[in-house]
Scaffold this motif. Structure first.
Motif, PDB file in Angstrom:
ATOM      1  N   LYS A 278       0.816  -1.221   0.000  1.00 25.16           N
ATOM      2  CA  LYS A 278       0.000   0.000   0.000  1.00 25.16           C
ATOM      3  C   LYS A 278       0.848   1.270   0.000  1.00 25.16           C
ATOM      4  O   LYS A 278       0.348   2.354  -0.297  1.00 25.16           O
ATOM      5  N   TYR A 279       2.132   1.128   0.315  1.00 18.17           N
ATOM      6  CA  TYR A 279       3.014   2.298   0.317  1.00 18.17           C
ATOM      7  C   TYR A 279       3.778   2.450  -1.010  1.00 18.17           C
ATOM      8  O   TYR A 279       4.605   3.352  -1.137  1.00 18.17           O
ATOM      9  N   SER A 280       3.521   1.558  -1.964  1.00 20.94           N
ATOM     10  CA  SER A 280       4.234   1.568  -3.250  1.00 20.94           C
ATOM     11  C   SER A 280       5.753   1.646  -3.058  1.00 20.94           C
ATOM     12  O   SER A 280       6.422   2.534  -3.601  1.00 20.94           O
ATOM     13  N   PRO A 281       6.331   0.716  -2.292  1.00 17.05           N
ATOM     14  CA  PRO A 281       7.765   0.797  -2.016  1.00 17.05           C
ATOM     15  C   PRO A 281       8.642   0.649  -3.259  1.00 17.05           C
ATOM     16  O   PRO A 281       9.741   1.215  -3.316  1.00 17.05           O
ATOM     17  N   GLY A 282       8.164  -0.104  -4.246  1.00 16.72           N
ATOM     18  CA  GLY A 282       8.944  -0.262  -5.471  1.00 16.72           C
ATOM     19  C   GLY A 282       9.113   1.050  -6.219  1.00 16.72           C
ATOM     20  O   GLY A 282      10.199   1.370  -6.713  1.00 16.72           O
ATOM     21  N   LEU A 283       8.039   1.835  -6.292  1.00 18.36           N
ATOM     22  CA  LEU A 283       8.115   3.126  -6.970  1.00 18.36           C
ATOM     23  C   LEU A 283       8.972   4.110  -6.184  1.00 18.36           C
ATOM     24  O   LEU A 283       9.761   4.874  -6.775  1.00 18.36           O
ATOM     25  N   LEU A 284       8.827   4.093  -4.876  1.00 17.10           N
ATOM     26  CA  LEU A 284       9.641   4.963  -4.040  1.00 17.10           C
ATOM     27  C   LEU A 284      11.118   4.625  -4.224  1.00 17.10           C
ATOM     28  O   LEU A 284      11.969   5.519  -4.332  1.00 17.10           O
ATOM     29  N   MET A 285      11.418   3.341  -4.287  1.00 17.29           N
ATOM     30  CA  MET A 285      12.804   2.918  -4.486  1.00 17.29           C
ATOM     31  C   MET A 285      13.351   3.401  -5.831  1.00 17.29           C
ATOM     32  O   MET A 285      14.504   3.831  -5.937  1.00 17.29           O
ATOM     33  N   GLN A 286      12.513   3.372  -6.867  1.00 16.21           N
ATOM     34  CA  GLN A 286      12.973   3.842  -8.184  1.00 16.21           C
ATOM     35  C   GLN A 286      13.373   5.315  -8.132  1.00 16.21           C
ATOM     36  O   GLN A 286      14.360   5.721  -8.755  1.00 16.21           O
ATOM     37  N   LEU A 287      12.627   6.117  -7.383  1.00 21.97           N
ATOM     38  CA  LEU A 287      12.997   7.528  -7.246  1.00 21.97           C
ATOM     39  C   LEU A 287      14.308   7.672  -6.478  1.00 21.97           C
ATOM     40  O   LEU A 287      15.135   8.539  -6.804  1.00 21.97           O
ATOM     41  N   LYS A 288      14.509   6.835  -5.473  1.00 24.29           N
ATOM     42  CA  LYS A 288      15.758   6.880  -4.711  1.00 24.29           C
ATOM     43  C   LYS A 288      16.945   6.483  -5.590  1.00 24.29           C
ATOM     44  O   LYS A 288      18.035   7.077  -5.504  1.00 24.29           O
ATOM     45  N   ILE A 289      16.743   5.480  -6.432  1.00 21.62           N
ATOM     46  CA  ILE A 289      17.801   5.063  -7.350  1.00 21.62           C
ATOM     47  C   ILE A 289      18.147   6.205  -8.301  1.00 21.62           C
ATOM     48  O   ILE A 289      19.323   6.487  -8.566  1.00 21.62           O
ATOM     49  N   ALA A 290      17.123   6.877  -8.820  1.00 21.20           N
ATOM     50  CA  ALA A 290      17.356   7.998  -9.733  1.00 21.20           C
ATOM     51  C   ALA A 290      18.128   9.120  -9.051  1.00 21.20           C
ATOM     52  O   ALA A 290      19.035   9.727  -9.641  1.00 21.20           O
ATOM     53  N   GLU A 291      17.781   9.397  -7.803  1.00 24.59           N
ATOM     54  CA  GLU A 291      18.477  10.450  -7.065  1.00 24.59           C
ATOM     55  C   GLU A 291      19.956  10.108  -6.878  1.00 24.59           C
ATOM     56  O   GLU A 291      20.842  10.952  -7.093  1.00 24.59           O
ATOM     57  N   ALA A 292      20.230   8.868  -6.477  1.00 27.89           N
ATOM     58  CA  ALA A 292      21.611   8.446  -6.273  1.00 27.89           C
ATOM     59  C   ALA A 292      22.372   8.392  -7.601  1.00 27.89           C
ATOM     60  O   ALA A 292      23.555   8.748  -7.658  1.00 27.89           O
ATOM     61  N   ALA A 293      21.701   7.947  -8.659  1.00 30.58           N
ATOM     62  CA  ALA A 293      22.341   7.877  -9.966  1.00 30.58           C
ATOM     63  C   ALA A 293      22.757   9.266 -10.436  1.00 30.58           C
ATOM     64  O   ALA A 293      23.856   9.464 -10.969  1.00 30.58           O
ATOM     65  N   ALA A 294      21.878  10.243 -10.249  1.00 34.68           N
ATOM     66  CA  ALA A 294      22.196  11.617 -10.642  1.00 34.68           C
ATOM     67  C   ALA A 294      23.399  12.136  -9.865  1.00 34.68           C
ATOM     68  O   ALA A 294      24.278  12.808 -10.418  1.00 34.68           O
ATOM     69  N   ALA A 295      23.458  11.812  -8.575  1.00 31.30           N
ATOM     70  CA  ALA A 295      24.578  12.274  -7.746  1.00 31.30           C
ATOM     71  C   ALA A 295      25.892  11.641  -8.183  1.00 31.30           C
ATOM     72  O   ALA A 295      26.963  12.249  -8.021  1.00 31.30           O
ATOM     73  N   GLU A 296      25.830  10.436  -8.757  1.00 31.88           N
ATOM     74  CA  GLU A 296      27.039   9.737  -9.185  1.00 31.88           C
ATOM     75  C   GLU A 296      27.449  10.077 -10.610  1.00 31.88           C
ATOM     76  O   GLU A 296      28.460   9.575 -11.098  1.00 31.88           O
ATOM     77  N   GLY A 297      26.659  10.890 -11.298  1.00 29.55           N
ATOM     78  CA  GLY A 297      26.992  11.239 -12.669  1.00 29.55           C
ATOM     79  C   GLY A 297      26.549  10.230 -13.710  1.00 29.55           C
ATOM     80  O   GLY A 297      27.020  10.259 -14.856  1.00 29.55           O
ATOM     81  N   ILE A 298      25.621   9.332 -13.341  1.00 34.23           N
ATOM     82  CA  ILE A 298      25.072   8.376 -14.303  1.00 34.23           C
ATOM     83  C   ILE A 298      24.227   9.131 -15.324  1.00 34.23           C
ATOM     84  O   ILE A 298      23.455  10.029 -14.968  1.00 34.23           O
ATOM     85  N   ALA A 299      24.367   8.772 -16.598  1.00 37.57           N
ATOM     86  CA  ALA A 299      23.638   9.473 -17.661  1.00 37.57           C
ATOM     87  C   ALA A 299      22.157   9.099 -17.680  1.00 37.57           C
ATOM     88  O   ALA A 299      21.295   9.964 -17.807  1.00 37.57           O
ATOM     89  N   TYR A 300      21.876   7.793 -17.577  1.00 37.41           N
ATOM     90  CA  TYR A 300      20.468   7.387 -17.551  1.00 37.41           C
ATOM     91  C   TYR A 300      20.305   5.984 -16.990  1.00 37.41           C
ATOM     92  O   TYR A 300      21.251   5.202 -16.902  1.00 37.41           O
ATOM     93  N   ILE A 301      19.073   5.709 -16.587  1.00 37.95           N
ATOM     94  CA  ILE A 301      18.668   4.389 -16.103  1.00 37.95           C
ATOM     95  C   ILE A 301      17.803   3.760 -17.183  1.00 37.95           C
ATOM     96  O   ILE A 301      16.792   4.340 -17.597  1.00 37.95           O
ATOM     97  N   ASP A 302      18.212   2.600 -17.652  1.00 39.39           N
ATOM     98  CA  ASP A 302      17.450   1.887 -18.677  1.00 39.39           C
ATOM     99  C   ASP A 302      16.423   1.007 -17.976  1.00 39.39           C
ATOM    100  O   ASP A 302      16.775   0.052 -17.282  1.00 39.39           O
TER     101      ASP A 302
END
Length: 377
Positions: A278-302
């Motif tokens: 009910k908390y949609s943890p998978g979607l929340l995790m995807q946003l966290k991954i995107a945030e960390a990826a941006a901080a590391e200089g990753i160009a994109y998530i496929d």
């Protein structure tokens, strides 16, 4: 025929077993991937096209080969694939790999049938061929969108995109995170979790999800478990197996494992604990991954090929991948295509047409309920 300088019959690629690849060749392969975005081929930097993935798969599956093409004594292209004794070739990791093709220098060209002949293949089948592989694209039977999340401009830029294109989605996920924090406990995200027990938890969740939805359980296949284990312990600047975990109240509630290169993270095995659905943890995790990826200089998530509602909400754009096969005029090739083509056409017809996919998906879930003993009349 392309420029004779690039004719496999003349430049004669050297076909190697994974263990025969030299350190110098691995370095050249990695360098090609690192510079690919500078030459207009960013998809070649995908971790599924890396030497590390080829070597890992070679430890878990038979028939992995790497064709190394040299020009003036230096590597110009690397073509990793799998083959049977009969000469049936498949893209490396067909069925689990989200990116396939030849990693090459800028301007390198090849003839598909000559390449197959040099590699001893009658046919080569692919289902996630990257863009820019003109010689192989001629054999494509379909092209499909693979959604991506661009993170090169930073996480704030990504959030701005979501506010403009998926405002209800973003507000909903953020509200659920606040509710999760209040009702369950502190939310903590670990981008690079090194605890093997967390990986086992993810595999258990994913297996249960496959069974619950009527899908084939990939983690019931020993070679996939061994591949994931090996990649989890593979770490370097140019490649790593990345396990990310979302915790709440000290408990893991969602996780993702996938390979990453210098510039790309591939969304591979995401899963969550159904108790916290009910908390949609998978979607929340995807946003966290995107945030960390941006901080590391990753160009994109496929996010991978396939139409899913959550991918449509998360994506910033799409890249295209192709499926099909290239063939020589050989009985083995014709026999393989005759066997595979009807199955592939049926699957794609169901997946791509909503009026067919919805009832098929419902039937699979019903079968999953029956298998797990949760079905009631």
């Amino acid at each position: 025929m392309d420029n004779p300088r690039h004719d496999p019959d003349r430049w004669g690629p050297t076909v190697l077993r994974p263990g025969e690849l030299t350190a110098a060749d691995r370095a050249s392969w990695t360098a090609m991937q690192s510079k690919a975005h500078l030459h207009g081929s960013p998809e070649l930097a995908n971790p599924f096209l890396s030497p590390e993935f080829a070597l890992a798969l070679g430890r878990c599956r038979r028939g992995v080969r790497i064709a190394v093409v040299r020009e003036d004594g230096e590597p110009a292209a690397f073509f990793a694939y799998q083959r049977t004794a009969a000469g049936v070739g498949r893209a490396l990791g067909l069925g689990v790999s989200d990116s396939q093709g030849v990693v090459h220098r800028p301007g390198f060209r090849w003839d598909a049938r000559a390449m197959l002949r040099a590699c001893g293949l009658a046919v080569w089948e692919f289902d996630h061929l990257v863009q820019g592989q003109a010689a192989f694209e001629a054999g494509a039977t379909g092209r499909f969108a693979s959604p991506v999340i661009d993170t090169a401009d930073g996480y704030d830029a990504y959030l701005a995109h979501l506010r403009a294109h998926s405002p209800k989605f973003l507000k909903s996920v953020q509200a659920k995170e606040r509710r999760l924090h209040r009702q369950v406990g502190g939310v903590r995200y670990v981008h690079d979790e090194r605890d093997p027990a967390a990986l086992r938890t993810l595999m258990r969740w994913k297996s249960a999800q496959y069974r619950r939805t009527g899908r084939s359980d990939r983690f019931a296949q020993e070679w996939i478990v061994r591949l994931v284990d090996h990649l989890f312990h593979t770490r370097g600047e140019s490649f790593a197996g990345l396990l990310s975990v979302l915790y709440a109240g000290g408990r893991p509630i969602a996780a993702h494992f996938g390979p990453r290169s210098e510039r790309i993270i591939s969304n591979w095995f995401p899963a969550y604990d159904p108790e916290f659905a009910k908390y949609s943890p998978g979607l929340l995790m995807q946003l966290k991954i995107a945030e960390a990826a941006a901080a590391e200089g990753i160009a994109y998530i496929d996010l991978g090929r396939g139409q899913k509602e959550y991918k449509d909400s998360l994506k910033t754009r799409e890249i295209m991948v192709s499926e099909g096969w290239v063939m020589r005029r050989h009985p083995v090739a014709f026999g393989h295509r005759a066997h595979r083509a009807p199955l592939r056409a049926l699957r794609n017809t169901v997946v791509e047409r909503p009026e067919l996919f919805a009832p098929a998906d419902k039937l699979l879930k019903r079968m999953g309920e029956i298998r797990s003993g949760r079905f009631h009349m």
